[in-house]
Design a protein around this motif. Structure first.
Motif, PDB file in Angstrom:
ATOM      1  N   VAL A 143       0.848  -1.193   0.000  1.00  0.00           N
ATOM      2  CA  VAL A 143       0.000   0.000   0.000  1.00  0.00           C
ATOM      3  C   VAL A 143       0.884   1.243   0.000  1.00  0.00           C
ATOM      4  N   GLY A 144       0.255   2.379  -0.168  1.00  0.00           N
ATOM      5  CA  GLY A 144       0.999   3.635  -0.164  1.00  0.00           C
ATOM      6  C   GLY A 144       0.252   4.656  -0.986  1.00  0.00           C
ATOM      7  N   PRO A 145       0.625   5.930  -0.826  1.00  0.00           N
ATOM      8  CA  PRO A 145      -0.081   6.973  -1.585  1.00  0.00           C
ATOM      9  C   PRO A 145       0.193   6.867  -3.083  1.00  0.00           C
ATOM     10  N   SER A 146      -0.603   7.561  -3.872  1.00  0.00           N
ATOM     11  CA  SER A 146      -0.394   7.570  -5.327  1.00  0.00           C
ATOM     12  C   SER A 146       1.008   8.075  -5.632  1.00  0.00           C
ATOM     13  N   GLY A 147       1.669   7.432  -6.560  1.00  0.00           N
ATOM     14  CA  GLY A 147       3.014   7.864  -6.967  1.00  0.00           C
ATOM     15  C   GLY A 147       4.098   7.356  -6.041  1.00  0.00           C
ATOM     16  N   ALA A 148       3.745   6.425  -5.110  1.00  0.00           N
ATOM     17  CA  ALA A 148       4.757   5.917  -4.169  1.00  0.00           C
ATOM     18  C   ALA A 148       5.571   4.771  -4.766  1.00  0.00           C
ATOM     19  N   GLY A 149       5.294   4.422  -6.006  1.00  0.00           N
ATOM     20  CA  GLY A 149       6.104   3.394  -6.664  1.00  0.00           C
ATOM     21  C   GLY A 149       5.571   1.983  -6.502  1.00  0.00           C
ATOM     22  N   LYS A 150       4.297   1.842  -6.128  1.00  0.00           N
ATOM     23  CA  LYS A 150       3.728   0.497  -5.919  1.00  0.00           C
ATOM     24  C   LYS A 150       3.711  -0.291  -7.230  1.00  0.00           C
ATOM     25  N   THR A 151       3.159   0.346  -8.266  1.00  0.00           N
ATOM     26  CA  THR A 151       3.079  -0.354  -9.553  1.00  0.00           C
ATOM     27  C   THR A 151       4.474  -0.568 -10.125  1.00  0.00           C
ATOM     28  N   THR A 152       5.366   0.410  -9.910  1.00  0.00           N
ATOM     29  CA  THR A 152       6.753   0.250 -10.387  1.00  0.00           C
ATOM     30  C   THR A 152       7.378  -0.991  -9.751  1.00  0.00           C
ATOM     31  N   LEU A 153       7.166  -1.160  -8.446  1.00  0.00           N
ATOM     32  CA  LEU A 153       7.700  -2.326  -7.746  1.00  0.00           C
ATOM     33  C   LEU A 153       7.147  -3.618  -8.353  1.00  0.00           C
ATOM     34  N   LEU A 154       5.850  -3.625  -8.618  1.00  0.00           N
ATOM     35  CA  LEU A 154       5.222  -4.823  -9.180  1.00  0.00           C
ATOM     36  C   LEU A 154       5.772  -5.129 -10.580  1.00  0.00           C
ATOM     37  N   ARG A 155       6.005  -4.062 -11.368  1.00  0.00           N
ATOM     38  CA  ARG A 155       6.540  -4.261 -12.721  1.00  0.00           C
ATOM     39  C   ARG A 155       7.972  -4.813 -12.664  1.00  0.00           C
ATOM     40  N   LEU A 156       8.729  -4.382 -11.648  1.00  0.00           N
ATOM     41  CA  LEU A 156      10.084  -4.921 -11.494  1.00  0.00           C
ATOM     42  C   LEU A 156      10.006  -6.408 -11.137  1.00  0.00           C
ATOM     43  N   ILE A 157       9.087  -6.757 -10.243  1.00  0.00           N
ATOM     44  CA  ILE A 157       8.939  -8.164  -9.840  1.00  0.00           C
ATOM     45  C   ILE A 157       8.499  -9.010 -11.040  1.00  0.00           C
ATOM     46  N   ALA A 158       7.600  -8.442 -11.861  1.00  0.00           N
ATOM     47  CA  ALA A 158       7.080  -9.185 -13.020  1.00  0.00           C
ATOM     48  C   ALA A 158       8.119  -9.313 -14.129  1.00  0.00           C
ATOM     49  N   GLY A 159       9.208  -8.554 -14.030  1.00  0.00           N
ATOM     50  CA  GLY A 159      10.232  -8.601 -15.078  1.00  0.00           C
ATOM     51  C   GLY A 159       9.898  -7.723 -16.270  1.00  0.00           C
ATOM     52  N   LEU A 160       8.910  -6.824 -16.117  1.00  0.00           N
ATOM     53  CA  LEU A 160       8.539  -5.940 -17.224  1.00  0.00           C
ATOM     54  C   LEU A 160       9.500  -4.762 -17.339  1.00  0.00           C
ATOM     55  N   ASP A 161      10.245  -4.513 -16.286  1.00  0.00           N
ATOM     56  CA  ASP A 161      11.230  -3.434 -16.286  1.00  0.00           C
ATOM     57  C   ASP A 161      12.472  -3.989 -15.586  1.00  0.00           C
ATOM     58  N   ARG A 162      13.572  -4.052 -16.336  1.00  0.00           N
ATOM     59  CA  ARG A 162      14.781  -4.644 -15.761  1.00  0.00           C
ATOM     60  C   ARG A 162      15.860  -3.604 -15.480  1.00  0.00           C
ATOM     61  N   ALA A 163      15.511  -2.323 -15.687  1.00  0.00           N
ATOM     62  CA  ALA A 163      16.502  -1.259 -15.490  1.00  0.00           C
ATOM     63  C   ALA A 163      16.463  -0.773 -14.039  1.00  0.00           C
ATOM     64  N   PHE A 164      17.132  -1.489 -13.152  1.00  0.00           N
ATOM     65  CA  PHE A 164      17.212  -1.063 -11.751  1.00  0.00           C
ATOM     66  C   PHE A 164      18.472  -1.639 -11.119  1.00  0.00           C
ATOM     67  N   ASP A 165      18.871  -1.029  -9.990  1.00  0.00           N
ATOM     68  CA  ASP A 165      20.010  -1.563  -9.237  1.00  0.00           C
ATOM     69  C   ASP A 165      19.488  -2.549  -8.223  1.00  0.00           C
ATOM     70  N   GLY A 166      19.919  -3.776  -8.309  1.00  0.00           N
ATOM     71  CA  GLY A 166      19.480  -4.753  -7.326  1.00  0.00           C
ATOM     72  C   GLY A 166      19.173  -6.087  -7.955  1.00  0.00           C
ATOM     73  N   THR A 167      18.582  -6.963  -7.157  1.00  0.00           N
ATOM     74  CA  THR A 167      18.239  -8.298  -7.667  1.00  0.00           C
ATOM     75  C   THR A 167      16.850  -8.701  -7.172  1.00  0.00           C
ATOM     76  N   ILE A 168      16.180  -9.500  -7.993  1.00  0.00           N
ATOM     77  CA  ILE A 168      14.901 -10.088  -7.581  1.00  0.00           C
ATOM     78  C   ILE A 168      14.949 -11.560  -7.966  1.00  0.00           C
ATOM     79  N   ASP A 169      14.877 -12.430  -6.958  1.00  0.00           N
ATOM     80  CA  ASP A 169      14.902 -13.873  -7.225  1.00  0.00           C
ATOM     81  C   ASP A 169      13.536 -14.461  -6.930  1.00  0.00           C
ATOM     82  N   ILE A 170      13.018 -15.177  -7.912  1.00  0.00           N
ATOM     83  CA  ILE A 170      11.687 -15.778  -7.755  1.00  0.00           C
ATOM     84  C   ILE A 170      11.761 -17.247  -8.126  1.00  0.00           C
ATOM     85  N   ALA A 171      11.145 -18.095  -7.312  1.00  0.00           N
ATOM     86  CA  ALA A 171      11.090 -19.535  -7.629  1.00  0.00           C
ATOM     87  C   ALA A 171       9.721 -19.848  -8.208  1.00  0.00           C
TER      88      ALA A 171
END
Lengths: 258, 229
Positions: free
Chosen positions: B33-61
């Motif tokens: 949760v969080g206010p509008s523009g807090a990056g919630k959807t951005t986070l979800l897109r990173l998890i989904a692999g729709l956006d790979r331009a970030f510093d860090g790692t996401i491992d999913i089994a």
């Protein structure tokens, strides 16, 4: 009510077309009867010559040759134009760079391309087909560029999430979005290509409908010019009516059924 | 089953996410949760692999299913094909079609196989989108405001339906929502994103008390969510 009106319109449309064409033939016959000139043969005379050309086999042979040239040129123009159009529609910088080229080639008169192809390649089949294809490629590219620009990135993302392979993406995501543009390019392409093929044949081939028209022009056989022109127009109309229009309707069926 | 470690996510010169690190367990239902523009959807897109331009790692089994804010059904394919297409391989295989039909039946859409998406109501289209995500038997389900823009009755019915489904399938879930009430109803853990750039302002795990998630429980959990910041 609206659906009822549409069905009624669908039923009466062929009747209107038949009436309209009959009126055209009657008008032609009337003018021919009044003028009594060798420059305007009557429909009956053209029908007689049509049977003669049909019996000798010349008509079918020449129509088939021209049709084969139309098909070859259309296929080449379609494949290359589609590839260029999709590439430009998907790459903004390339589009900016090549846009003026596209406008330039769209404006080159067909006759110039034909003459240059015959000069550069030679008076052969390859030159004839290349000339026709080159004339059509820019039109296909422009239509498909619009299609590629209109592709919805949301469906691309959905395909990414569900790991669609290339074939599935092409068949179920990309092509259905491009299909109306492909159908439009095919229909407008056919309308343009067959006219250019006749010019190509008239200038540099020794077979085909265009060649026959040129030959009959030299011999002052106006009736035969009518026979070849009308026969080929009928074939092209049949292709549009029986192949391309049903394809276009199928491509947009989901819009109507919804 | 998932480890997220995002040092930074930028859009042009603007940093939108910073130091977002968390793990998600098997069968865990996490609401972001969080206010509008807090990056919630951005986070979800990173998890989904729709956006790979970030510093860090996401491992999913395991495979991921996703339901977007809009149903994103292919309007030129019938309902059954929209679901079947999510399954790897040809959508015309009998076993794929059977799986798609089962998924649609689970969502109460057994009679809509041949319907084109444009003829579906908003709620029905969401259910087809859910069936499409379910048919691949995902280990992780991502939902991006899946009940937004639905009327309250339809949204409530759908919430009940999905809660039953993920309990039944024992899948892990990341649900992005701006509606804290929805998060308190469906999730057993809530992460609140806040700040510029957004980071994890609160991470609260909770169970269901013996007398259910009543108003008192809601208000106490809400205080923990806001007070942890």
């Amino acid at each position: 009510m609206a659906r009822g009106r549409r069905i009624a319109a669908d039923v009466t449309r062929p009747v209107w077309t038949a009436l309209s064409l009959t009126a055209l033939v009657v008008g032609w016959a009337a003018i021919a009867a009044i003028l009594q000139s060798r420059y305007l043969p009557s429909p009956a005379e053209v029908a007689r010559l049509f049977l003669v050309e049909l019996t000798t086999g010349d008509l079918l042979r020449n129509v088939a040759i021209t049709l084969a040239r139309v098909a070859a040129a259309a296929l080449i123009a379609f494949l290359i134009g589609t590839a260029i159009g999709i590439f430009l529609g998907r790459h903004r910088d390339a589009d900016r760079f090549f846009d003026s080229w596209l406008i330039f080639f769209l404006n080159v008169p067909a006759l110039i391309t034909i003459v240059l192809c015959y000069l550069w390649i030679g008076l052969d089949e390859a030159a004839a087909i290349t000339a026709v294809a080159l004339n059509k490629i820019p039109n296909v590219a422009v239509t498909l560029r619009e299609g590629a620009r209109a592709l919805d990135p949301q469906y691309d993302e959905m395909a990414n999430v569900f790991r669609f392979d290339r074939l599935k993406r092409l068949r179920h995501v990309l092509l259905p979005q491009l299909e109306p543009y492909l159908a439009a390019a095919a229909r407008s392409g056919l309308a343009l290509i067959w006219k250019i093929v006749l010019v190509v044949e008239l200038i540099g081939r020794s077979s085909g409908v265009g060649f026959e028209i040129e030959l009959n022009f030299q011999n002052f056989e106006i009736g035969k010019i009518f026979v070849y022109a009308l026969a080929f127009m009928a074939v092209i109309q049949a292709i549009d009516l029986l192949l391309l229009q049903p394809w276009e309707r199928r491509a947009t069926r989901w819009r109507r059924e919804a | 089953m998932m480890r997220v470690s995002i040092a930074a996510k930028n859009f042009a010169d603007r940093q939108v996410l910073r130091a977002v690190d968390f793990e998600l367990g098997d069968g865990e239902v996490l609401a972001v949760v969080g206010p509008s523009g807090a990056g919630k959807t951005t986070l979800l897109r990173l998890i989904a692999g729709l956006d790979r331009a970030f510093d860090g790692t996401i491992d999913i089994a395991g495979p991921i299913g996703m339901v977007f804010q809009e149903p994103r059904l292919l309007p030129w394919r019938r309902t059954i094909d929209n679901v079947a297409l999510a399954v790897p391989g040809s959508p015309r295989r009998p076993e794929t079609l059977k799986d798609a039909a089962d998924a649609l039946a689970q969502m109460g859409l057994a009679g809509e196989h041949d319907t084109f998406p444009r003829a579906l109501s908003g709620g029905m289209a969401r259910r087809v989108a859910l069936a499409r995500a379910l048919v691949i038997r995902p280990r992780l389900m991502l939902l991006d405001e899946p009940f937004a823009s639905l009327d309250e009755a339809t949204a409530d019915a759908l919430r009940g339906m999905v809660a039953d489904l993920w309990r039944q399938h024992r899948m892990s879930v990341v649900l992005v929502t701006h509606d804290v009430k929805e998060a308190l109803t469906l999730a057993d853990r809530i992460i609140r994103l806040d700040g510029q750039p957004a980071t994890i302002a609160a991470d609260v795990t909770f169970g269901t008390p013996p007398d259910g998630r009543n108003e008192l429980w809601r208000s106490e959990t809400l205080s923990r969510l806001v007070g942890t910041s």
